[in-house]
Enzyme design. Structure first.
Site, PDB file in Angstrom:
ATOM      1  N   GLU A  56     -16.209  21.407  16.108  1.00  0.00           N
ATOM      2  CA  GLU A  56     -16.690  22.449  15.426  1.00  0.00           C
ATOM      3  C   GLU A  56     -16.422  23.685  16.411  1.00  0.00           C
ATOM      4  O   GLU A  56     -16.782  23.568  17.668  1.00  0.00           O
ATOM      5  CB  GLU A  56     -18.280  22.629  15.175  1.00  0.00           C
ATOM      6  CG  GLU A  56     -18.323  23.932  14.362  1.00  0.00           C
ATOM      7  CD  GLU A  56     -17.629  24.221  13.321  1.00  0.00           C
ATOM      8  OE1 GLU A  56     -17.448  23.213  12.376  1.00  0.00           O
ATOM      9  OE2 GLU A  56     -16.934  25.250  13.010  1.00  0.00           O
ATOM     10  N   SER A  57     -15.171  24.358  16.010  1.00  0.00           N
ATOM     11  CA  SER A  57     -14.668  25.389  17.240  1.00  0.00           C
ATOM     12  C   SER A  57     -15.566  26.389  17.695  1.00  0.00           C
ATOM     13  O   SER A  57     -15.505  26.759  18.848  1.00  0.00           O
ATOM     14  CB  SER A  57     -13.562  25.900  16.494  1.00  0.00           C
ATOM     15  OG  SER A  57     -13.655  26.638  15.261  1.00  0.00           O
ATOM     16  N   CYS A  83      -7.429  19.491  16.416  1.00  0.00           N
ATOM     17  CA  CYS A  83      -8.102  19.988  15.214  1.00  0.00           C
ATOM     18  C   CYS A  83      -9.004  21.256  15.777  1.00  0.00           C
ATOM     19  O   CYS A  83      -8.381  22.203  15.980  1.00  0.00           O
ATOM     20  CB  CYS A  83      -9.069  19.038  14.714  1.00  0.00           C
ATOM     21  SG  CYS A  83      -9.537  19.345  12.698  1.00  0.00           S
ATOM     22  N   ARG A 112      -8.636  28.344  10.418  1.00  0.00           N
ATOM     23  CA  ARG A 112      -9.483  27.335  10.388  1.00  0.00           C
ATOM     24  C   ARG A 112      -9.939  26.812   8.762  1.00  0.00           C
ATOM     25  O   ARG A 112      -9.977  27.759   7.937  1.00  0.00           O
ATOM     26  CB  ARG A 112     -10.578  27.578  11.116  1.00  0.00           C
ATOM     27  CG  ARG A 112     -11.527  28.737  10.920  1.00  0.00           C
ATOM     28  CD  ARG A 112     -12.506  28.979  12.019  1.00  0.00           C
ATOM     29  NE  ARG A 112     -13.376  27.780  12.066  1.00  0.00           N
ATOM     30  CZ  ARG A 112     -14.803  28.057  11.850  1.00  0.00           C
ATOM     31  NH1 ARG A 112     -15.000  29.144  10.991  1.00  0.00           N
ATOM     32  NH2 ARG A 112     -15.581  27.211  11.996  1.00  0.00           N
ATOM     33  N   ILE A 138      -9.655  15.907   8.928  1.00  0.00           N
ATOM     34  CA  ILE A 138     -10.958  16.391   8.699  1.00  0.00           C
ATOM     35  C   ILE A 138     -11.431  18.027   8.801  1.00  0.00           C
ATOM     36  O   ILE A 138     -11.354  18.550   9.904  1.00  0.00           O
ATOM     37  CB  ILE A 138     -11.994  15.852   9.695  1.00  0.00           C
ATOM     38  CG1 ILE A 138     -11.873  14.305   9.710  1.00  0.00           C
ATOM     39  CG2 ILE A 138     -13.592  15.959   9.372  1.00  0.00           C
ATOM     40  CD1 ILE A 138     -12.346  13.393  10.732  1.00  0.00           C
ATOM     41  N   ARG A 139     -11.594  18.283   7.788  1.00  0.00           N
ATOM     42  CA  ARG A 139     -11.551  20.092   7.708  1.00  0.00           C
ATOM     43  C   ARG A 139     -10.687  20.507   8.662  1.00  0.00           C
ATOM     44  O   ARG A 139     -11.222  21.484   9.504  1.00  0.00           O
ATOM     45  CB  ARG A 139     -13.066  20.372   8.205  1.00  0.00           C
ATOM     46  CG  ARG A 139     -13.797  21.443   7.203  1.00  0.00           C
ATOM     47  CD  ARG A 139     -15.250  21.337   7.058  1.00  0.00           C
ATOM     48  NE  ARG A 139     -15.776  21.078   8.351  1.00  0.00           N
ATOM     49  CZ  ARG A 139     -16.339  22.178   9.302  1.00  0.00           C
ATOM     50  NH1 ARG A 139     -15.925  23.405   8.739  1.00  0.00           N
ATOM     51  NH2 ARG A 139     -16.830  21.909  10.416  1.00  0.00           N
ATOM     52  N   HIS A 178      -6.541  14.216  13.589  1.00  0.00           N
ATOM     53  CA  HIS A 178      -7.098  13.425  14.829  1.00  0.00           C
ATOM     54  C   HIS A 178      -6.472  12.076  15.337  1.00  0.00           C
ATOM     55  O   HIS A 178      -6.702  11.033  14.912  1.00  0.00           O
ATOM     56  CB  HIS A 178      -8.611  12.929  14.030  1.00  0.00           C
ATOM     57  CG  HIS A 178      -9.445  13.975  14.253  1.00  0.00           C
ATOM     58  ND1 HIS A 178     -10.481  14.600  14.972  1.00  0.00           N
ATOM     59  CD2 HIS A 178      -9.721  14.900  13.160  1.00  0.00           C
ATOM     60  CE1 HIS A 178     -11.231  15.494  14.452  1.00  0.00           C
ATOM     61  NE2 HIS A 178     -10.656  15.935  13.430  1.00  0.00           N
ATOM     62  N   GLU A 180      -6.605  10.577  17.823  1.00  0.00           N
ATOM     63  CA  GLU A 180      -7.388   9.512  18.535  1.00  0.00           C
ATOM     64  C   GLU A 180      -7.981   8.352  17.935  1.00  0.00           C
ATOM     65  O   GLU A 180      -8.485   7.546  18.472  1.00  0.00           O
ATOM     66  CB  GLU A 180      -8.402  10.323  19.250  1.00  0.00           C
ATOM     67  CG  GLU A 180      -9.671  10.924  18.414  1.00  0.00           C
ATOM     68  CD  GLU A 180      -9.420  12.118  17.725  1.00  0.00           C
ATOM     69  OE1 GLU A 180      -8.139  12.543  17.841  1.00  0.00           O
ATOM     70  OE2 GLU A 180     -10.175  12.583  17.020  1.00  0.00           O
TER      71      GLU A 180
HETATM   72  N1  GLN Z   1     -12.686  23.321  10.961  1.00  0.00           N
HETATM   73  C1  GLN Z   1     -13.342  22.766  12.289  1.00  0.00           C
HETATM   74  C2  GLN Z   1     -13.476  24.289  13.016  1.00  0.00           C
HETATM   75  O1  GLN Z   1     -13.665  25.185  12.730  1.00  0.00           O
HETATM   76  C3  GLN Z   1     -12.606  21.882  12.825  1.00  0.00           C
HETATM   77  C4  GLN Z   1     -12.626  20.363  12.402  1.00  0.00           C
HETATM   78  C5  GLN Z   1     -12.376  19.428  13.046  1.00  0.00           C
HETATM   79  O2  GLN Z   1     -12.220  19.571  14.332  1.00  0.00           O
HETATM   80  N2  GLN Z   1     -12.316  18.173  12.517  1.00  0.00           N
HETATM   81  O3  GLN Z   1     -13.763  24.212  14.161  1.00  0.00           O
END
Ligand code: GLN
Length: 198
Positions: A56-57, A83, A112, A138-139, A178, A180
């Protein structure tokens, strides 16, 4: 042979996956890599490179600021952001939270959560300049603009999903997915690039 000191920002997200991928990549390339889990400003000093994992940024920003690491992170010459990590690298961020900022070191603009919410996450097989790979989004963010020194490494349809930028002795690699969790392709590539600048 010199040992490369590569940090993984280790507050949250895919920390152990990056650590493992780095170690396996180093083995494959027969490189000496010292993987450092980074949670303090002290640990940031003397790194040859840093990986900023997804997660989560906003949380990553807060924790880095709390530890007084923000300014030091901007000085690191080689960074691979996946991400949320890619979000942190970007010059400009769309749909930022109140008070949210980025390191503003890579010449990309990023949006984002551009694909929607957590349950709109997806996987896909993609072609990249490094080879074919399975990619987990993922998101995920979307890269909306790239600067003139930024090279695209992978697209999914019309969307840029991985790119790199080399400016003087600095090197940044960004992936919206991702890497990794599926292979060591990007970690091997990152290690090869930092070998050139370290
Ligand atoms: N959407 C997330 C963010 O704003 C990032 C998601 C992720 O790292 N998988 O940080």
């Amino acid at each position: 042979m010199n040992t490369l000191k590569v940090g993984v920002l280790a507050f949250h997200g895919d920390v152990s996956e990056h650590e493992e991928a780095l170690k396996r990549a180093a083995e494959k390339l027969k490189l000496h890599v010292d993987v450092v889990l980074v949670r303090t400003k002290q640990a940031l000093l003397k790194l040859d490179a840093l990986i900023i994992p997804g997660g989560e940024s906003t949380t990553l920003q807060k924790l880095c600021e709390r530890e007084g690491m923000w300014g030091e992170m901007k000085k690191i010459k080689n960074i691979f952001g996946t991400c949320a990590g890619a979000i942190l690298l970007a010059k400009k961020l769309y749909h930022r939270e109140k008070g949210q900022k980025t390191l503003e070191i890579m010449d990309i603009d990023i949006d984002r959560n551009a694909y929607g919410r957590q349950n709109e996450s997806f996987e896909d097989d993609i072609q990249t300049d490094l080879g074919a790979t399975h990619a987990v989004f993922i998101r995920a963010p979307q890269i909306k603009r790239i600067g003139k020194n930024v090279v695209i490494l992978a697209k999914r349809g019309s969307e840029i999903v991985a790119c790199e930028e080399r400016v003087q002795d600095r090197y940044y690699l960004a992936a919206c997915f991702h890497p990794e969790v599926t292979s060591t392709l990007f970690h091997e590539y990152f290690l090869k690039q930092i070998q050139r600048t370290a």
